[in-house]
Design a protein around this motif. Structure first.
Motif, PDB file in Angstrom:
ATOM      1  N   HIS A 259       0.868  -1.175   0.000  1.00  0.00           N
ATOM      2  CA  HIS A 259       0.000   0.000   0.000  1.00  0.00           C
ATOM      3  C   HIS A 259       0.905   1.225   0.000  1.00  0.00           C
ATOM      4  O   HIS A 259       1.737   1.385   0.899  1.00  0.00           O
ATOM      5  CB  HIS A 259      -0.890  -0.023   1.241  1.00  0.00           C
ATOM      6  N   LEU A 260       0.758   2.090  -1.004  1.00  0.00           N
ATOM      7  CA  LEU A 260       1.601   3.285  -1.113  1.00  0.00           C
ATOM      8  C   LEU A 260       0.752   4.534  -0.988  1.00  0.00           C
ATOM      9  O   LEU A 260      -0.425   4.547  -1.374  1.00  0.00           O
ATOM     10  CB  LEU A 260       2.317   3.344  -2.473  1.00  0.00           C
ATOM     11  N   GLY A 261       1.345   5.601  -0.484  1.00  0.00           N
ATOM     12  CA  GLY A 261       0.639   6.871  -0.422  1.00  0.00           C
ATOM     13  C   GLY A 261       1.454   7.907   0.330  1.00  0.00           C
ATOM     14  O   GLY A 261       2.437   7.582   0.993  1.00  0.00           O
ATOM     15  N   THR A 262       1.033   9.164   0.191  1.00  0.00           N
ATOM     16  CA  THR A 262       1.664  10.249   0.940  1.00  0.00           C
ATOM     17  C   THR A 262       1.456   9.985   2.435  1.00  0.00           C
ATOM     18  O   THR A 262       0.363   9.595   2.829  1.00  0.00           O
ATOM     19  CB  THR A 262       0.986  11.588   0.573  1.00  0.00           C
ATOM     20  N   PRO A 263       2.515  10.195   3.253  1.00  0.00           N
ATOM     21  CA  PRO A 263       2.301   9.980   4.692  1.00  0.00           C
ATOM     22  C   PRO A 263       1.403  11.066   5.294  1.00  0.00           C
ATOM     23  O   PRO A 263       1.828  12.207   5.480  1.00  0.00           O
ATOM     24  CB  PRO A 263       3.721  10.027   5.294  1.00  0.00           C
ATOM     25  N   PRO A 285      -1.647  13.970  -3.559  1.00  0.00           N
ATOM     26  CA  PRO A 285      -1.347  12.763  -4.347  1.00  0.00           C
ATOM     27  C   PRO A 285       0.152  12.486  -4.376  1.00  0.00           C
ATOM     28  O   PRO A 285       0.962  13.396  -4.249  1.00  0.00           O
ATOM     29  CB  PRO A 285      -1.868  13.109  -5.746  1.00  0.00           C
ATOM     30  N   LEU A 286       0.475  11.225  -4.549  1.00  0.00           N
ATOM     31  CA  LEU A 286       1.879  10.812  -4.582  1.00  0.00           C
ATOM     32  C   LEU A 286       2.443  11.099  -5.966  1.00  0.00           C
ATOM     33  O   LEU A 286       1.849  10.704  -6.972  1.00  0.00           O
ATOM     34  CB  LEU A 286       1.919   9.307  -4.290  1.00  0.00           C
ATOM     35  N   LEU A 291       9.503  11.627  -6.575  1.00  0.00           N
ATOM     36  CA  LEU A 291       9.951  10.688  -5.542  1.00  0.00           C
ATOM     37  C   LEU A 291      11.151   9.872  -6.033  1.00  0.00           C
ATOM     38  O   LEU A 291      12.167   9.771  -5.367  1.00  0.00           O
ATOM     39  CB  LEU A 291       8.774   9.769  -5.176  1.00  0.00           C
ATOM     40  N   ARG A 292      11.018   9.284  -7.208  1.00  0.00           N
ATOM     41  CA  ARG A 292      12.071   8.548  -7.918  1.00  0.00           C
ATOM     42  C   ARG A 292      12.592   7.295  -7.219  1.00  0.00           C
ATOM     43  O   ARG A 292      12.954   6.326  -7.861  1.00  0.00           O
ATOM     44  CB  ARG A 292      13.264   9.468  -8.236  1.00  0.00           C
ATOM     45  N   GLN A 293      12.692   7.307  -5.909  1.00  0.00           N
ATOM     46  CA  GLN A 293      13.420   6.232  -5.240  1.00  0.00           C
ATOM     47  C   GLN A 293      12.750   5.801  -3.939  1.00  0.00           C
ATOM     48  O   GLN A 293      12.268   6.653  -3.194  1.00  0.00           O
ATOM     49  CB  GLN A 293      14.800   6.787  -4.916  1.00  0.00           C
ATOM     50  N   LEU A 294      12.736   4.510  -3.702  1.00  0.00           N
ATOM     51  CA  LEU A 294      12.255   3.980  -2.427  1.00  0.00           C
ATOM     52  C   LEU A 294      13.375   3.138  -1.824  1.00  0.00           C
ATOM     53  O   LEU A 294      13.913   2.259  -2.492  1.00  0.00           O
ATOM     54  CB  LEU A 294      11.013   3.099  -2.638  1.00  0.00           C
ATOM     55  N   ASP A 295      13.763   3.429  -0.582  1.00  0.00           N
ATOM     56  CA  ASP A 295      14.864   2.704   0.053  1.00  0.00           C
ATOM     57  C   ASP A 295      14.353   1.767   1.144  1.00  0.00           C
ATOM     58  O   ASP A 295      13.388   2.095   1.839  1.00  0.00           O
ATOM     59  CB  ASP A 295      15.848   3.696   0.684  1.00  0.00           C
TER      60      ASP A 295
END
Ligand code: NAD
Ligand code: MG
Length: 396
Positions: A259-263, A285-286, A291-295
């Motif tokens: 599940h993804l979204g703006t915090p 909205p995200l 954002l480009r990257q998720l760590d």
């Protein structure tokens, strides 16, 4: 009209809930039964007047006169103290938010479990201290328990319509908090102000410090085990500093649903408010292009021992959750008061759980509220002893 109540309305989750209620039409669209707060009487009275609540309750009897004055002429009933909270929570509703912080929220939450149809649960401490009791009460009253914690809302949305028996792993994300990259030596000298400064989430003071120590994630592992009947070994924690992936579920075929979204807490609160429907929410909205990257990185067990303690609590079962939470709350108070260092919090909790007179009361599963509260008191007393012995010894 939908009858609703909000307990802890003046806190971080409460204010976000009131915001969504106002955007959803406020008193014209909702029949607001009860609101509760603490010492911020001006805010509680303003919320109660705006929403036309039937009753507003402050947790503290010494603030009753002030609340009465602030509500004069509004038609809103004023009340104060723990018994008034319980009475207000027993008034029937269709949807209720449990957002008091700490074990103080347990009695009202158990009451809400019997009086409302849908119980939106932010007060994770209720599940940690009395998970079996709360679930049994919800089942007995056919009350739907909906998680508001962002991670558990994410898990729940990912599991929606799936066969629970096909879930292999729950993967809880953690931001790592403000001390994610700090050394142990730096953490030993961390101040409350530094611990409260959360990099991604805007939350109440206590949960912010718990995020810095990962005691919050520890509570959430126990919360997830209780909500989804999963063994500790099937619940993983992964540090994800951007706080965009709110959690993930892995199924037996290897598929992982995230599940993804703006915090923004209005996302999980709104999901619980609109459930089983979905409706537009005031959440930015995200933007994946910026954002480009998720760590992702594993949590460091040396700097964040709370996670190991949570697994011990789950393995031991019984009343360990209640003692763990009580010791954690006492440690947090002592840290905020400057009595003990940041790293002492986990030492205190571990030592309290090891005390023979604490161990003597936590082997049984607490089947009623009084047993939970007894365990809470015993663990707090042990924590006070620990603080008296160790106060002033700066940890390193
Ligand atoms: P907060 O400190 O901002 O607000 C707590 C609320 O509880 C306030 O209304 C306060 O007046 C009331 N309260 C405090 N002590 C009380 C007592 N002894 N008796 C009765 N009422 C009392 O807390 P918060 O950050 O909104 O968190 C509330 C709950 O939601 C906690 O269990 C927390 O773990 C959980 N939660 C919060 C967030 C968040 O973003 N803030 C996210 C997930 C879960
Ligand atoms: Mg959370």
């Amino acid at each position: 009209m939908r009858r609703i109540s909000i307990f802890g309305a003046t806190g971080s989750v409460g204010v976000n809930t009131v915001d969504l209620i106002n955007r959803g039409g406020g008193r014209a669209a909702f029949d607001v039964v009860a609101l509760s707060g603490g010492a911020n009487i001006a805010l509680l009275a303003e919320q109660a007047r705006n929403l036309g609540a039937r009753i507003a309750v402050t947790a503290y009897p010494q603030h009753l006169d002030e609340l009465r004055r602030a509500l004069e002429g509004s038609g809103v009933e004023a009340a104060a103290g723990p018994d008034a909270l319980t009475e207000a929570a027993s008034r029937p509703t269709d949807w209720a938010m449990s957002a008091i912080v700490g074990v103080a929220g347990l009695r009202p939450t158990l009451e809400l479990a019997a009086s409302t149809r849908v119980l939106a649960l932010a007060n994770k401490e209720s599940l940690v201290c009395a998970g079996a009791l709360l679930r049994a009460r919800c089942a007995a009253h056919k009350t739907r328990l909906l998680p508001v914690d962002s991670e558990h809302s994410a898990l729940w949305q990912a599991m929606n319509g799936e066969d629970a028996a096909k879930v292999r792993r729950l993967i809880l994300t953690a931001t790592g908090g403000p001390f994610r990259t700090w050394s142990l030596a730096q953490m030993a000298n961390a101040t409350p102000a530094q611990a409260v400064a959360h990099p991604t989430w805007d939350m109440g003071q206590r949960i912010s410090v718990d995020s810095a120590s990962m005691f919050n994630k520890a509570l959430e592992v126990i919360e997830a085990a209780n909500l989804y009947d999963m063994p500790a070994a099937a619940i993983e924690v992964i540090v994800h500093p951007q706080a965009i992936v709110h959690s993930m579920v892995e199924f037996c075929d290897g598929a992982i649903l995230a599940h993804l979204g703006t915090p923004d807490m209005r996302a999980p609160i709104g999901y619980a408010l609109n459930w089983p429907d979905r409706a537009p929410l005031p959440v930015p909205p995200l933007n994946l292009e910026t954002l480009r990257q998720l760590d992702f990185e594993p949590p460091d067990p040396l700097r964040f021992p709370a996670l190991r303690l949570a697994r011990q609590v789950l393995a031991a079962g019984g009343g360990h959750g209640a003692a763990f939470n009580a010791a954690k709350e006492a440690a947090l108070d002592a840290f905020l008061a400057g009595q003990i260092g940041f790293l002492d919090m986990a030492r205190l909790v571990e030592d309290v759980l090891d005390q023979p007179y604490v161990r003597a009361v936590i082997t049984q599963i607490p089947r009623d509220l009084n047993t939970v509260l007894t365990i809470d008191t015993v663990a707090r007393n042990a924590a006070e002893d620990w603080i008296a012995k160790n106060k002033g010894l700066v940890s390193d």
